[in-house]
Write a protein that holds these residues in place. Sequence first.
Motif, PDB file in Angstrom:
ATOM      1  N   THR A 123     -34.158   2.384  16.378  1.00  0.00           N
ATOM      2  CA  THR A 123     -33.094   1.627  15.635  1.00  0.00           C
ATOM      3  C   THR A 123     -31.760   1.719  16.184  1.00  0.00           C
ATOM      4  OG1 THR A 123     -33.174   2.976  13.650  1.00  0.00           O
ATOM      5  CG2 THR A 123     -34.857   1.231  13.765  1.00  0.00           C
ATOM      6  N   GLY A 124     -31.211   0.882  16.096  1.00  0.00           N
ATOM      7  CA  GLY A 124     -29.557   1.282  16.424  1.00  0.00           C
ATOM      8  C   GLY A 124     -28.784   2.120  15.274  1.00  0.00           C
ATOM      9  N   LYS A 125     -27.534   2.403  15.795  1.00  0.00           N
ATOM     10  CA  LYS A 125     -26.687   3.026  14.759  1.00  0.00           C
ATOM     11  C   LYS A 125     -26.162   2.140  13.749  1.00  0.00           C
ATOM     12  CE  LYS A 125     -25.268   6.565  18.131  1.00  0.00           C
ATOM     13  NZ  LYS A 125     -24.188   7.048  19.125  1.00  0.00           N
ATOM     14  N   THR A 126     -25.994   2.633  12.391  1.00  0.00           N
ATOM     15  CA  THR A 126     -25.265   1.766  11.471  1.00  0.00           C
ATOM     16  C   THR A 126     -24.439   2.509  10.710  1.00  0.00           C
ATOM     17  OG1 THR A 126     -27.198   2.282  10.018  1.00  0.00           O
ATOM     18  CG2 THR A 126     -27.712   0.439  11.289  1.00  0.00           C
ATOM     19  N   CYS A 127     -23.609   1.722  10.139  1.00  0.00           N
ATOM     20  CA  CYS A 127     -22.721   2.511   9.483  1.00  0.00           C
ATOM     21  C   CYS A 127     -22.360   1.475   8.065  1.00  0.00           C
ATOM     22  CB  CYS A 127     -21.467   2.760   9.946  1.00  0.00           C
ATOM     23  SG  CYS A 127     -20.326   1.602  10.887  1.00  0.00           S
ATOM     24  N   THR A 128     -21.614   1.826   6.879  1.00  0.00           N
ATOM     25  CA  THR A 128     -21.360   1.000   5.992  1.00  0.00           C
ATOM     26  C   THR A 128     -19.806   1.184   5.638  1.00  0.00           C
ATOM     27  OG1 THR A 128     -22.018   2.603   4.087  1.00  0.00           O
ATOM     28  CG2 THR A 128     -23.576   0.857   4.756  1.00  0.00           C
ATOM     29  N   ALA A 129     -19.035   0.310   4.972  1.00  0.00           N
ATOM     30  CA  ALA A 129     -17.725   0.355   4.743  1.00  0.00           C
ATOM     31  C   ALA A 129     -17.514   0.325   3.200  1.00  0.00           C
ATOM     32  CB  ALA A 129     -16.902  -0.357   5.660  1.00  0.00           C
ATOM     33  N   THR A 130     -16.846   1.174   2.600  1.00  0.00           N
ATOM     34  CA  THR A 130     -16.460   0.896   1.007  1.00  0.00           C
ATOM     35  C   THR A 130     -15.153   0.483   1.055  1.00  0.00           C
ATOM     36  OG1 THR A 130     -18.361   2.137   0.469  1.00  0.00           O
ATOM     37  CG2 THR A 130     -16.810   1.619  -1.142  1.00  0.00           C
ATOM     38  N   TYR A 131     -14.448  -0.632   0.605  1.00  0.00           N
ATOM     39  CA  TYR A 131     -12.964  -0.586   0.299  1.00  0.00           C
ATOM     40  C   TYR A 131     -12.789  -0.477  -1.135  1.00  0.00           C
ATOM     41  CZ  TYR A 131      -8.793  -3.662   0.536  1.00  0.00           C
ATOM     42  OH  TYR A 131      -7.500  -4.187   0.207  1.00  0.00           O
ATOM     43  N   THR A 132     -11.881   0.297  -1.286  1.00  0.00           N
ATOM     44  CA  THR A 132     -11.219   0.620  -2.772  1.00  0.00           C
ATOM     45  C   THR A 132      -9.622   0.490  -2.927  1.00  0.00           C
ATOM     46  OG1 THR A 132     -11.150   3.022  -2.413  1.00  0.00           O
ATOM     47  CG2 THR A 132     -13.255   1.951  -3.485  1.00  0.00           C
ATOM     48  N   ILE A 133      -9.167   0.203  -3.953  1.00  0.00           N
ATOM     49  CA  ILE A 133      -7.791   0.277  -4.206  1.00  0.00           C
ATOM     50  C   ILE A 133      -7.660   1.508  -5.087  1.00  0.00           C
ATOM     51  CG2 ILE A 133      -6.016  -0.973  -5.471  1.00  0.00           C
ATOM     52  CD1 ILE A 133      -7.187  -3.615  -4.850  1.00  0.00           C
ATOM     53  N   VAL A 134      -6.501   2.240  -4.357  1.00  0.00           N
ATOM     54  CA  VAL A 134      -6.503   3.515  -4.905  1.00  0.00           C
ATOM     55  C   VAL A 134      -5.195   3.526  -5.906  1.00  0.00           C
ATOM     56  CG1 VAL A 134      -5.586   5.989  -4.194  1.00  0.00           C
ATOM     57  CG2 VAL A 134      -7.041   4.618  -2.663  1.00  0.00           C
ATOM     58  N   ASN A 135      -4.291   2.833  -5.608  1.00  0.00           N
ATOM     59  CA  ASN A 135      -2.950   2.646  -6.568  1.00  0.00           C
ATOM     60  C   ASN A 135      -2.429   1.337  -6.237  1.00  0.00           C
ATOM     61  OD1 ASN A 135      -1.194   3.474  -8.317  1.00  0.00           O
ATOM     62  ND2 ASN A 135      -0.107   4.967  -6.852  1.00  0.00           N
ATOM     63  N   SER A 136      -1.867   0.605  -7.282  1.00  0.00           N
ATOM     64  CA  SER A 136      -1.452  -0.531  -7.245  1.00  0.00           C
ATOM     65  C   SER A 136       0.115  -0.562  -7.872  1.00  0.00           C
ATOM     66  CB  SER A 136      -2.218  -1.678  -7.853  1.00  0.00           C
ATOM     67  OG  SER A 136      -1.852  -2.944  -7.350  1.00  0.00           O
ATOM     68  N   TRP A 137       1.051  -1.248  -7.342  1.00  0.00           N
ATOM     69  CA  TRP A 137       2.277  -1.319  -8.048  1.00  0.00           C
ATOM     70  C   TRP A 137       2.963  -2.983  -7.897  1.00  0.00           C
ATOM     71  CZ3 TRP A 137       1.277   1.833  -4.272  1.00  0.00           C
ATOM     72  CH2 TRP A 137       1.734   1.622  -2.960  1.00  0.00           C
ATOM     73  N   GLN A 138       3.812  -3.337  -8.514  1.00  0.00           N
ATOM     74  CA  GLN A 138       4.329  -4.829  -8.429  1.00  0.00           C
ATOM     75  C   GLN A 138       4.754  -4.919  -6.773  1.00  0.00           C
ATOM     76  OE1 GLN A 138       4.495  -6.904 -10.564  1.00  0.00           O
ATOM     77  NE2 GLN A 138       4.957  -8.206  -9.073  1.00  0.00           N
ATOM     78  N   GLY A 139       3.961  -5.961  -6.232  1.00  0.00           N
ATOM     79  CA  GLY A 139       4.098  -6.229  -4.845  1.00  0.00           C
ATOM     80  C   GLY A 139       3.320  -5.324  -3.789  1.00  0.00           C
ATOM     81  N   GLY A 140       2.680  -4.275  -4.154  1.00  0.00           N
ATOM     82  CA  GLY A 140       2.095  -3.435  -3.152  1.00  0.00           C
ATOM     83  C   GLY A 140       0.940  -2.629  -3.744  1.00  0.00           C
ATOM     84  N   PHE A 141       0.158  -2.233  -2.677  1.00  0.00           N
ATOM     85  CA  PHE A 141      -1.029  -1.217  -3.070  1.00  0.00           C
ATOM     86  C   PHE A 141      -1.225  -0.250  -1.783  1.00  0.00           C
ATOM     87  CE2 PHE A 141      -3.079  -5.074  -1.127  1.00  0.00           C
ATOM     88  CZ  PHE A 141      -4.019  -4.286  -0.661  1.00  0.00           C
ATOM     89  N   GLN A 142      -2.137   0.662  -2.401  1.00  0.00           N
ATOM     90  CA  GLN A 142      -2.675   1.527  -1.284  1.00  0.00           C
ATOM     91  C   GLN A 142      -4.016   1.598  -1.473  1.00  0.00           C
ATOM     92  OE1 GLN A 142      -1.411   5.763  -1.971  1.00  0.00           O
ATOM     93  NE2 GLN A 142      -3.571   6.502  -0.713  1.00  0.00           N
ATOM     94  N   GLY A 143      -4.737   1.305  -0.132  1.00  0.00           N
ATOM     95  CA  GLY A 143      -5.977   1.162   0.042  1.00  0.00           C
ATOM     96  C   GLY A 143      -6.648   2.160   0.787  1.00  0.00           C
TER      97      GLY A 143
END
Length: 101
Positions: free
Chosen positions: A1-21
Amino acid sequence: TGKTCTATYTIVNSWQGGFQGEVKVTAGAQALNGWTVTWTYANGQTVSQSWSANLTSSGANVTARNVDYNAVVGAGASTSFGFIASWNGTNAVPAATCTAS
């Protein structure tokens, strides 16, 4: 089988108008020698800076590729990258897709 990977997106911090992901890239049963993660924003978010990935965007579509030092990910192991982005009104978490290379 071929190589596989998964990606998990999370919001680390959020503020008015912006965020860190953060996106965690996890290798499948085989080690990765490179990876690409893509996602599409639904609410007009835009990325302004990133680290530990070469990140580009075209409209709502975002593409993140590994940098030299985190291209190789052992089987079952993971690495992550982060970014700063803007948002207005709604900041829905998109589904991120990982492609092994």
